[in-house]
Design an enzyme around this catalytic site. Structure first.
Site, PDB file in Angstrom:
ATOM      1  N   SER A   1       0.851  -1.192   0.000  1.00 20.97           N
ATOM      2  CA  SER A   1       0.000   0.000   0.000  1.00 20.97           C
ATOM      3  C   SER A   1       0.888   1.245   0.000  1.00 20.97           C
ATOM      4  O   SER A   1       1.653   1.445  -0.931  1.00 20.97           O
ATOM      5  CB  SER A   1      -0.958  -0.030   1.194  1.00 20.97           C
ATOM      6  OG  SER A   1      -1.994   0.893   1.042  1.00 20.97           O
TER       7      SER A   1
ATOM      8  N   ASP B   1     -10.025  -3.553  -5.208  1.00 23.63           N
ATOM      9  CA  ASP B   1      -9.387  -2.666  -4.225  1.00 23.63           C
ATOM     10  C   ASP B   1      -9.805  -1.221  -4.474  1.00 23.63           C
ATOM     11  O   ASP B   1      -9.518  -0.662  -5.528  1.00 23.63           O
ATOM     12  CB  ASP B   1      -7.865  -2.804  -4.341  1.00 23.63           C
ATOM     13  CG  ASP B   1      -7.116  -2.072  -3.236  1.00 23.63           C
ATOM     14  OD1 ASP B   1      -7.749  -1.285  -2.504  1.00 23.63           O
ATOM     15  OD2 ASP B   1      -5.903  -2.291  -3.122  1.00 23.63           O
TER      16      ASP B   1
ATOM     17  N   HIS C   1      -8.336  -4.792  -1.044  1.00 25.02           N
ATOM     18  CA  HIS C   1      -7.055  -4.272  -0.575  1.00 25.02           C
ATOM     19  C   HIS C   1      -6.313  -5.265   0.318  1.00 25.02           C
ATOM     20  O   HIS C   1      -5.089  -5.317   0.311  1.00 25.02           O
ATOM     21  CB  HIS C   1      -7.299  -2.965   0.190  1.00 25.02           C
ATOM     22  CG  HIS C   1      -6.061  -2.159   0.422  1.00 25.02           C
ATOM     23  ND1 HIS C   1      -5.339  -1.583  -0.613  1.00 25.02           N
ATOM     24  CD2 HIS C   1      -5.401  -1.814   1.555  1.00 25.02           C
ATOM     25  CE1 HIS C   1      -4.301  -0.919  -0.117  1.00 25.02           C
ATOM     26  NE2 HIS C   1      -4.320  -1.053   1.197  1.00 25.02           N
TER      27      HIS C   1
END
Length: 701
Positions: free
Chosen positions: A543, A629, A664
């Site tokens: 991320s 995501d 995610h």
């Protein structure tokens, strides 16, 4: 096998009189949030490209199938598959969770206090089977105060659009309409007639809180609070004394709170203190007092106390200390427990409210640990709590701890069925200087037989954003690398709050490059200290940690043997310029506002990974993403991969793996999570021979 190629379609972008070319921006669809909810709306050409990349990934990784299976079995072998948590004693019931050998999801159980009749009120595997879905994400699971109802929220795509359900525990029947497109959080009213929830807007931002009467139509739900700023999102919680509900509205840098009494028939939230940029505060109530945790005039926070929220005559209760992060409070009738963190190490402090004397709760002789504390029961008239800790080499241990007598009894120890000896591992805490002489803490974990002579491969893990601190906890999965002579190092770089609020401020906005410089300084320090050598470092981050990976590999590719980028935030300039995306507006105080501020634009443009790919050699790179995501859109890593393929001058591996039914957090379920780790680790453990040879894999060393 033919290397996938994404079609180029030139678009010249411009902002603040700066123009740049983007050959792959066409893959970003204007209805992207609809695509996240329904993948059938994805452009067929883009789907084909992602599937080709997945096929190429499988082809290149075909020789690692045995390794993936072996590592999967290793990791799963370290997990006690049939296990259960310690029970929490509520008013009428004890509640706990368990897992089974064959199951992938948790089971929630309860029994009436002083009885032996156990009742299963939730079974994740059975729920998933009923719904016949590949992805199964549980957002919240709450039991009503009267113990009659179970409320839960589910995400069946990975897109974090949660649907709330409420059912009668005794009959197992739904008692109200399902509530769709929520943030997932659920709070019951004390009379159990209502639930509170937050609704997602068209940009996937929770900015409204509703009250839903059980059994009624969703169309009749009452809006009790609405946040007008698109940068702020909202949540609701109950105070420690269960007298007030608190609504918190915040971005990453500023917060504002409202409150109303739990027995208000028509909730009218009242403002506590007006928001002030850069000021974060949260209020709790206990024993006829209100406690405010705030960084106003206290960079690393302090705690104030007041008798009333009407007069708000605040006095200092826990004073601020420089570069010591003051945490929140846990209340018991006779005790107050709080946390504090300095130099990437946390401790727990016990306070006697009668004398205001404080002392540290001592856990272990180990210096690098992660302490934790939780209540053993709802009744606060007790001296006993659950005290826990772990370290990079020591599995988690939980004790029943008497705060008065200091006696402790081991209740649960994380069991490693395949065996584990903590004495086989060495944990070190070192510091190294960054480019501006700031000292960066490092947590190093290695097997005692791994040499420190420059020959070892080393995994350097980093994040460095949002004030999120990396804790030196135990991870049984990492042992599959550490046991193969890969040294694991966590770099506590700026952008987190391991050394207080200043550590965060020095790694965001126009200081963001400190995050990258810190990581590179750590890499060079470890090479200098012979923990590894140039070209033997594996960089890993996900991320915002993927942003870190993209920035450092563009700057110093020669340092790395390989890079693993999970759901990476690599097209950060494009995302920052698009204010319709879920997270962008709320992150202006983290990364800046490139659209409105030229200085921010120039700065982000100078480090954004996608914009700074160069014609040069790169190490082996694995990039993973997920189609649903909504935090980091799949098109960011897809574009990054395509441009990197176009420009890089080496024959090293570049792999893009897209989960077509996940979000995610990757795959759902225990086995799904282990599969992803095993896949990543197999990529790390195997490297390619000389570019002149046919593609294959061998164990390093």
């Amino acid at each position: 096998m033919k290397i996938p190629q994404l079609r180029k379609k030139l678009e010249v972008k411009s902002c603040h009189d700066v123009s740049w070319e983007d050959n792959y921006s066409w893959i970003h669809q204007k209805n992207i949030l609809e695509v996240l909810k329904d993948s059938s709306k994805l452009l067929p050409e883009v789907r084909k490209y992602l599937e080709e990349e997945n096929a190429y990934f499988e082809y290149q990784m075909k020789n690692t199938k045995d390794s993936q299976k072996k590592i999967f079995d290793e990791i799963k072998g370290r997990i006690k598959l049939e296990d259960q948590s310690l029970p929490f004693k509520d008013v009428r019931y004890e509640y706990w969770t368990k897992t089974t050998e064959k199951g992938n999801y948790s089971i929630k159980l309860r029994k009436k206090i002083n009885t032996n009749e156990v009742e299963e009120i939730w079974n994740g595997d059975k729920e998933k089977e009923k719904l016949n879905t590949e992805y199964f994400g549980l957002g919240d699971l709450e039991v009503s105060f009267n113990d009659k109802y179970l409320a839960y929220s589910l995400d069946l795509k990975g897109s974090e659009y949660y649907t709330i359900h409420v059912r009668d525990i005794e009959t197992n029947k739904l008692i109200t309409e399902k509530i769709q497109e929520t943030s997932g959080s659920i709070t019951f009213s004390l009379d159990d007639k209502y639930i509170f929830y937050s609704k997602l807007d068209e940009h996937h931002r929770p900015r409204k809180i509703f009250r839903h009467k059980l059994g009624s139509s969703v169309l009749d739900d009452e809006l009790i609070f609405e946040e007008k700023s698109e940068a702020f999102t909202v949540g609701l919680g109950i105070s420690s004394d269960e007298k007030f509900f608190f609504i918190t509205s915040s971005d990453h840098n500023t917060s504002e709170q409202y409150y109303f009494a739990v027995d208000e028939q028509e909730p009218k939230p009242k403002l506590i203190q007006k928001r002030e940029r850069g000021i974060i505060y949260s209020v709790n109530s206990w024993d006829e007092n209100f406690y405010k945790h705030t960084n106003k005039d206290a960079e690393d926070f302090k705690i104030e106390r007041a008798r009333s929220l009407e007069d708000q005559n605040w006095e200092v209760f826990i004073p601020a200390r420089d570069e010591v992060l003051i945490g929140g409070l846990i209340f018991l009738k006779n005790w107050i427990i709080r946390s504090e963190t300095s130099n990437a190490l946390s401790k727990l402090i016990l306070r006697d409210p009668k004398t205001n004397e404080e002392e540290e709760i001592i856990f272990s002789d180990e210096k690098v640990i992660v302490p934790g504390i939780s209540l053993a029961q709802k009744d606060k008239n007790t001296d006993e709590v659950h005290l826990s800790y772990s370290s990079p080499k020591t599995p988690g241990r939980t004790y029943l701890y008497n705060l008065k007598t200091k006696e402790r009894k081991l209740l649960k120890e994380q069991e490693i069925p395949s065996g584990h000896n903590s004495d086989d591992y060495i944990v070190e805490r070192l510091e190294c200087s960054s480019h501006d002489n700031r000292l960066i803490p490092l947590t190093i974990t290695r097997h005692k037989n791994t040499p420190v002579d420059g020959s070892a491969n080393l995994l350097l893990y980093g994040y460095g954003s949002y004030g999120s601190s990396m804790t030196p906890n135990f991870s049984s999965t990492r042992l599959s690398l550490i046991g193969r002579d890969i040294i694991w190092v966590t770099a506590h770089i700026r952008g987190g709050m391991e050394k207080g609020m200043k550590w965060w401020k020095e790694g965001k906005l126009l200081n963001k490059k400190n995050t990258f410089e810190d990581y590179i300084a750590v890499a060079k320090f470890l090479i200098g200290k012979k923990y590894t050598s140039k070209g033997k470092i594996i960089g890993m981050g996900g991320s915002a940690g993927g942003l870190l990976m993209g920035a450092v590999v563009n700057k110093n590719p020669e340092l790395f043997k390989g890079i693993v980028m999970a759901v990476p935030f690599v097209d950060s300039l494009t995302t920052n310029l698009d204010h319709s995306l879920p997270l962008t507006v709320g992150e202006f105080d983290e990364f800046g506002n490139a659209k409105e501020n030229k200085e921010h634009f120039d700065y982000i443009y100078s480090y954004a990974p996608y914009n700074n790919i160069k014609k040069m050699d790169y190490p082996d790179i694995l990039i993973t993403t997920s189609l649903s995501d909504n935090r980091v859109l799949f098109d960011e890593p897809a574009k990054f991969t395509a441009k990197l393929r176009e420009l890089k001058t080496d024959n090293n591996l570049l792999l893009l793996k897209t989960e077509m039914n996940a979000g995610h957090g990757g795959k759902s379920g225990r086995d799904g999570a282990i599969e992803e780790i095993a896949l990543d680790y197999s990529c790390l453990l195997y490297t390619s021979p000389s570019p002149r040879d046919q593609r294959g894999y061998r164990m390093p060393g």
